[in-house]
Design a protein around this motif. Structure first.
Motif, mmCIF file in Angstrom:
data_model
loop_
_atom_site.group_PDB
_atom_site.id
_atom_site.type_symbol
_atom_site.label_atom_id
_atom_site.label_comp_id
_atom_site.label_asym_id
_atom_site.label_seq_id
_atom_site.Cartn_x
_atom_site.Cartn_y
_atom_site.Cartn_z
ATOM 1 N N ASN A 54 24.028 51.620 60.929
ATOM 2 C CA ASN A 54 22.873 50.941 61.545
ATOM 3 C C ASN A 54 22.751 51.223 63.043
ATOM 4 N N GLY A 55 23.496 52.204 63.555
ATOM 5 C CA GLY A 55 23.459 52.506 64.972
ATOM 6 C C GLY A 55 24.684 52.033 65.715
ATOM 7 N N GLU A 56 25.360 51.013 65.202
ATOM 8 C CA GLU A 56 26.638 50.559 65.775
ATOM 9 C C GLU A 56 27.722 50.583 64.716
ATOM 10 N N THR A 57 27.503 49.891 63.608
ATOM 11 C CA THR A 57 28.446 49.936 62.498
ATOM 12 C C THR A 57 28.103 51.111 61.592
ATOM 13 N N ALA A 58 29.115 51.831 61.161
ATOM 14 C CA ALA A 58 28.916 52.941 60.242
ATOM 15 C C ALA A 58 30.041 52.933 59.225
ATOM 16 N N ALA A 59 29.864 53.716 58.177
ATOM 17 C CA ALA A 59 30.889 53.801 57.143
ATOM 18 C C ALA A 59 30.780 55.129 56.423
ATOM 19 N N LEU A 60 31.894 55.585 55.914
ATOM 20 C CA LEU A 60 31.940 56.674 54.950
ATOM 21 C C LEU A 60 32.315 56.069 53.609
ATOM 22 N N VAL A 61 31.509 56.343 52.598
ATOM 23 C CA VAL A 61 31.730 55.786 51.265
ATOM 24 C C VAL A 61 32.105 56.931 50.335
ATOM 25 N N PHE A 62 33.169 56.741 49.559
ATOM 26 C CA PHE A 62 33.654 57.840 48.726
ATOM 27 C C PHE A 62 34.494 57.291 47.579
ATOM 28 N N PRO A 63 34.570 58.038 46.482
ATOM 29 C CA PRO A 63 35.465 57.662 45.392
ATOM 30 C C PRO A 63 36.778 58.431 45.471
ATOM 31 N N VAL A 64 37.797 57.875 44.895
ATOM 32 C CA VAL A 64 39.049 58.582 44.645
ATOM 33 C C VAL A 64 39.325 58.459 43.155
ATOM 34 N N GLU A 75 48.194 54.419 50.997
ATOM 35 C CA GLU A 75 47.882 54.944 49.675
ATOM 36 C C GLU A 75 46.406 54.743 49.383
ATOM 37 N N MET A 76 45.785 55.770 48.864
ATOM 38 C CA MET A 76 44.411 55.668 48.383
ATOM 39 C C MET A 76 44.464 55.692 46.860
ATOM 40 N N ARG A 77 44.120 54.548 46.265
ATOM 41 C CA ARG A 77 44.196 54.433 44.815
ATOM 42 C C ARG A 77 42.849 54.757 44.181
ATOM 43 N N GLU A 78 42.859 54.935 42.877
ATOM 44 C CA GLU A 78 41.629 55.226 42.154
ATOM 45 C C GLU A 78 40.637 54.087 42.362
ATOM 46 N N GLY A 79 39.440 54.424 42.785
ATOM 47 C CA GLY A 79 38.416 53.419 43.030
ATOM 48 C C GLY A 79 37.377 53.925 44.008
ATOM 49 N N VAL A 80 36.601 53.013 44.550
ATOM 50 C CA VAL A 80 35.578 53.327 45.548
ATOM 51 C C VAL A 80 36.028 52.743 46.877
ATOM 52 N N HIS A 81 35.876 53.546 47.939
ATOM 53 C CA HIS A 81 36.442 53.182 49.237
ATOM 54 C C HIS A 81 35.372 53.214 50.322
ATOM 55 N N ILE A 82 35.524 52.293 51.272
ATOM 56 C CA ILE A 82 34.580 52.169 52.389
ATOM 57 C C ILE A 82 35.385 52.290 53.681
ATOM 58 N N TRP A 83 35.208 53.419 54.363
ATOM 59 C CA TRP A 83 35.910 53.702 55.622
ATOM 60 C C TRP A 83 35.017 53.175 56.744
ATOM 61 N N LEU A 84 35.475 52.130 57.443
ATOM 62 C CA LEU A 84 34.637 51.401 58.390
ATOM 63 C C LEU A 84 34.811 51.897 59.823
ATOM 64 N N LEU A 85 33.680 51.987 60.533
ATOM 65 C CA LEU A 85 33.643 52.550 61.884
ATOM 66 C C LEU A 85 32.642 51.773 62.732
ATOM 67 N N MET A 86 32.820 51.837 64.040
ATOM 68 C CA MET A 86 31.832 51.303 64.975
ATOM 69 C C MET A 86 31.787 52.198 66.207
ATOM 70 N N ASN A 361 32.353 65.378 69.957
ATOM 71 C CA ASN A 361 33.446 66.082 69.298
ATOM 72 C C ASN A 361 33.868 65.366 68.014
ATOM 73 N N GLY A 362 32.998 65.496 67.003
ATOM 74 C CA GLY A 362 33.310 64.927 65.693
ATOM 75 C C GLY A 362 32.478 63.736 65.296
ATOM 76 N N MET A 363 31.658 63.241 66.236
ATOM 77 C CA MET A 363 30.862 62.033 65.961
ATOM 78 C C MET A 363 31.799 60.913 65.484
ATOM 79 N N LEU A 364 31.313 60.027 64.629
ATOM 80 C CA LEU A 364 32.170 58.961 64.098
ATOM 81 C C LEU A 364 32.899 59.396 62.834
ATOM 82 N N PHE A 365 32.637 60.628 62.349
ATOM 83 C CA PHE A 365 32.930 60.926 60.954
ATOM 84 C C PHE A 365 33.999 61.996 60.751
ATOM 85 N N THR A 366 35.030 62.000 61.604
ATOM 86 C CA THR A 366 36.102 62.980 61.427
ATOM 87 C C THR A 366 36.898 62.738 60.141
ATOM 88 N N ALA A 367 37.028 61.473 59.720
ATOM 89 C CA ALA A 367 37.638 61.108 58.426
ATOM 90 C C ALA A 367 39.043 61.669 58.263
#
Length: 817
Positions: A54-64, A75-86, A361-367
């Motif tokens: 939304n311009g301040e809070t961001a997220a990367l959403v992904f499955p494992v 540990e990243m377990r099987e499921g859906v994950h939300i990587w939170l950023l601001m 240099n990578g924005m918020l999304f270097t992950a």
């Protein structure tokens, strides 16, 4: 009526043509990503993250789909994950720091049958679905809230486990800095919104090692750079001390099962679960106050219905996409232009919502996954925590034509919050008024400590004045990559496009202070009728490598600064007098009168733009820029539009075209490079060189994502870091300028050129903004302009329609019918 998350529909947007919305408005993966991936440095990353924000809070959403560990504790377990950023989540050294990861596991597991992962850019939502059910995640456009809805397939009920993980070590740790080894305290757990909530946060502590391997980034930098006597006066510039950032998670139907391991479980199986995550970054007196504030905010978020929140969020994104569009159609490569343009505009918008600039240099999304080390990990990025104008600026140039005015203003906010510091430094160092910066700097306005060199206290009379940094790459460049002159062109453009008087008044001190600096720094224009810009350099490329600076080893009257000041004084003097004072206008007129001509040189019988007045003397080429073409972009002194004008604004652009296309000079040839911040495609578009602009723009559109990343809007490292912030930003700006460019004929006219560098072979449906609050939309098909709308209609005569250019042969342009 907008559908609720979980029944996500494609947003309804008024279409001017048969272009299918789904062709550009979504990104879909039909197979799950193999996690973890590896980036260019062979470090473990999340490959399949899709960005929302939304311009301040961001997220990367992904499955494992197959569990993995990168450290014994992560540990990243099987499921859906939300990587939170601001964007405002910054450590004590100003480095962006991730908030953490929320993981959602279902019983039965989601699996991979009928798998689909879709980013709906139309409403900034990620949907991950299988035969078992779906998870839909979105960051509320109206507030710092993330909502995740888990929904079964309707045939079964689900049990759900949610867990929160820190991305940082459990004890004080050291992470990567550019020329220091910053340290940080570990994240901490809490329950600020009651027993059924889980909170994870990070607080900057006074003992954190920040810049210069010392605590206290602001105070240590002031000491290094000779400004320690202003420590008390400038404490309000410290936006990092006492900053705390993090989030709170809760969900109806789940209870906390293990707070210290960040886990909660469903009480019973259900069809639907709604997770609410509140994020916050703020400076507070203590951690308890921060906990109180986020707890109150989270309870308010929980009490607001998801359906009500969705309506506001949906409306925001509907308005965003209705503001503008560029849909290029034809073969697969041209479709890539449309897709990449939309993805880039979207990625910029979800980060540009606060005074903190998009990180170059990578924005918020270097992950990047744990462990945190000095060479890799979640906080690592090449070039460190400071801000670099040469790179950062490029994301903002395409925001005016696309009507993303709110996002554009954030770059003015960034510099405006530095202005007290900048005024104090100028007066202290040079004993005159005004403001200045160079290319690399802290977020409060000081030089990047890594570039400053010898501390001010250790400098002698034989050394540089403490107002200069010692790095030869940038020490004397206050005009080209320095930042403020270009920012002021952006500001004048903002007013020219929007006619937003209150905004002009708010940000005008940036322009006033910049012109004040140049009116005094190289001699007072009130008493000197001829300005000589010395010592100087032409960007990072033509340097002044040895000290003391002499006319024999340094450039004089560098091309970017001279062009910038010609344009700034011309345009500043056109502003309504209600916003300026007689004294200011008199100073600007005197500066304009004292300026040397924009440098030109004769080479092999041809007149060519010159990188500086005394060229070819004192050549010390050190980088791959083309400073002699800064008079095209960003300063628009030599453009196709200017070549069509009469009187004092008219320009002969042949010297610029010769440099761009013909000259064998090293720096002219640099403009033919087409990566990252190289801006040859922008120069080609502004000079009406259709074939070159089209090829370069298309080449960027079909660039594969950065190594290890799947999202196509995440461009490779180039000169910065991955994902690149500027490679696709330049593509967006070039595409706009090829289609519609400002006429540069002053505020009273505000004309624009339609199709100044547009290929006849490219069909397009477009809606863009032109000067004086003018909206231009239309369709161009098979070399013909088949529809054109200009709003308000009274502005139609200001839109000058030019012939397209045939880029497949040498037969010239194909005229419209």
């Amino acid at each position: 009526m907008a559908a609720l998350p979980g029944v996500v529909i494609v947003l309804s947007i008024h279409l001017l043509t048969c272009v299918a919305l789904g062709d550009w408005s979504s990104v879909a993966f039909d197979t799950p990503s193999v996690e973890p991936g590896k980036n260019l440095n062979d470090a473990a990353i999340i490959s399949g993250g899709m960005p929302i924000g939304n311009g301040e809070t961001a997220a990367l959403v992904f499955p494992v789909t197959k569990s993995f560990n990168t450290t014994p504790d992560f540990e990243m377990r099987e499921g859906v994950h939300i990587w939170l950023l601001m964007s405002t989540a910054m450590a004590s050294d100003m480095a962006p720091m991730q908030l953490g990861v929320v993981s959602i596991e279902t019983t039965p597991p989601m699996g991979v049958r009928d798998f689909k992962q879709v980013l709906h850019m139309s409403n900034a939502t990620v949907e991950i679905s299988t035969s078992v059910g779906k998870v839909v995640v979105w960051v509320d456009a109206m507030t710092n809230r993330v909502i995740a809805r888990v929904r079964s397939n309707g045939k079964i009920k689900l049990d759900v486990k949610a867990s929160v993980q820190s991305l940082h070590p459990k004890q004080r740790f050291v992470y990567a800095g550019r020329c220091s080894s910053p340290s940080s305290a570990p994240d901490s757990w809490s329950s600020p919104a009651g027993a059924d909530s889980i909170g994870l946060s990070h607080r900057n502590m006074d003992e954190d090692i920040a810049l210069l391997n010392k605590p206290g980034a602001l105070n240590a930098t002031l000491l290094q750079q000779g400004l320690q006597r202003f420590v008390d006066e400038l404490q309000s510039s410290d936006r990092w001390r006492g900053r705390q950032f993090g989030f709170v998670l809760s969900a109806e139907g789940l209870a906390v099962s293990n707070r210290h391991h960040g886990q909660m479980m469903s009480v019973s199986a259900r069809d639907t679960f709604d997770f609410v995550i509140t994020t916050m970054s703020a400076q507070t007196q203590n951690s308890a106050e921060w906990e109180r504030q986020i707890g109150k905010l989270h309870l308010a978020h929980k009490s607001s219905s998801v359906s009500h929140a969705w309506l506001g969020h949906h409306g925001f994104w509907q308005q965003f996409w209705n503001q503008s569009h560029v849909w290029v159609t034809g073969d697969t490569k041209l479709s890539a232009l449309t897709e990449r343009y939309a993805q880039t505009r979207y990625v910029q918008a979800i980060q540009a919502g606060t005074w903190v600039p998009i990180k170059f240099n990578g924005m918020l999304f270097t992950a990047q996954l744990p462990p945190e080390t000095t060479k890799s990990g979640p906080s690592y990025r090449q070039w460190g925590s400071c801000n670099w104008w040469q790179n950062t600026r490029l994301a903002y140039w395409n925001m005016l034509a696309s009507a993303d005015f709110r996002q554009m203003r954030t770059i003015f906010d960034y510099y405006l919050q530095q202005i007290d510091f900048l005024k104090i430094r100028t007066k202290a160092a040079f004993n005159h008024s005004g403001i200045y910066v160079t290319e690399t700097g802290t977020l409060f306005g000081a030089y990047d400590p890594c570039d400053y060199g010898k501390a001010a206290a250790d400098r002698t009379a034989a050394d540089l004045n403490f107002g200069y940094q010692e790095s030869p790459w940038i020490r004397f460049d206050f005009g080209g990559d320095g930042g403020l002159p270009e920012l002021c062109v952006m500001l004048l453009d903002y007013y020219m496009y929007t006619l937003d008087g209150p905004a002009l008044a708010q940000y005008l001190p940036l322009l006033v202070g910049t012109l004040e600096f140049f009116s005094h720094h190289y001699g007072d224009v009130a008493t000197s009728k001829s300005l000589k810009i010395f010592p100087t350099q032409a960007l990072e490329t033509y340097q002044c490598p040895t000290l003391p600076a002499t006319l024999e080893n340094c450039p004089v009257n560098d091309h970017p600064t001279v062009a910038a000041l010609h344009v700034l004084t011309e345009r500043a003097l056109e502003l309504p007098t209600s916003y300026t004072t007689p004294a200011q206008r008199a100073q600007w007129a005197a500066l304009k009168e004292a300026l040397p001509p924009v440098p030109l040189v004769t080479e092999h019988g041809a007149t060519v733009v010159s990188p500086y007045e005394t060229y070819p003397a004192a050549q010390h080429i050190s980088n791959v820029e083309a400073p002699e073409l800064y008079s095209t972009h960003p300063f628009r002194y030599y453009t196709l539009a200017r070549s069509r004008l009469a009187g004092s604004r008219k320009r002969d652009i042949r010297p610029s075209i010769h440099c761009l296309e013909v000259s064998n000079r090293t720096t002219c040839k640099n403009a033919r490079s087409n990566q990252g911040w190289n801006q040859g495609l922008l120069n080609a578009a502004l000079l009406g060189r259709t074939k070159m602009a089209a090829q370069m723009t298309l080449d960027r559109a079909i660039t594969a994502p950065a190594k290890g990343y799947r999202f196509p809007g995440f461009a490779p490292h180039m000169q910065d870091y991955e994902p690149s912030e500027d490679h696709l930003a330049n593509m967006n700006t070039a595409l706009q300028l090829m289609l519609l460019s400002p006429g540069d004929d002053g505020l009273s006219s505000g004309s624009a050129l339609l199709f100044p560098a547009w290929p006849c072979e490219w069909d397009v449906d477009f809606q863009l903004m032109a000067p004086l609050n003018t909206q231009v939309s239309g369709r161009f098909v098979h070399g013909k302009l088949v529809s054109l709308s200009v709003q308000p209609e009274s502005r139609k005569s200001a839109i000058v329609v030019l012939p397209c250019k045939n880029i497949t042969d040498n037969n010239g342009g194909v005229m419209f019918v």
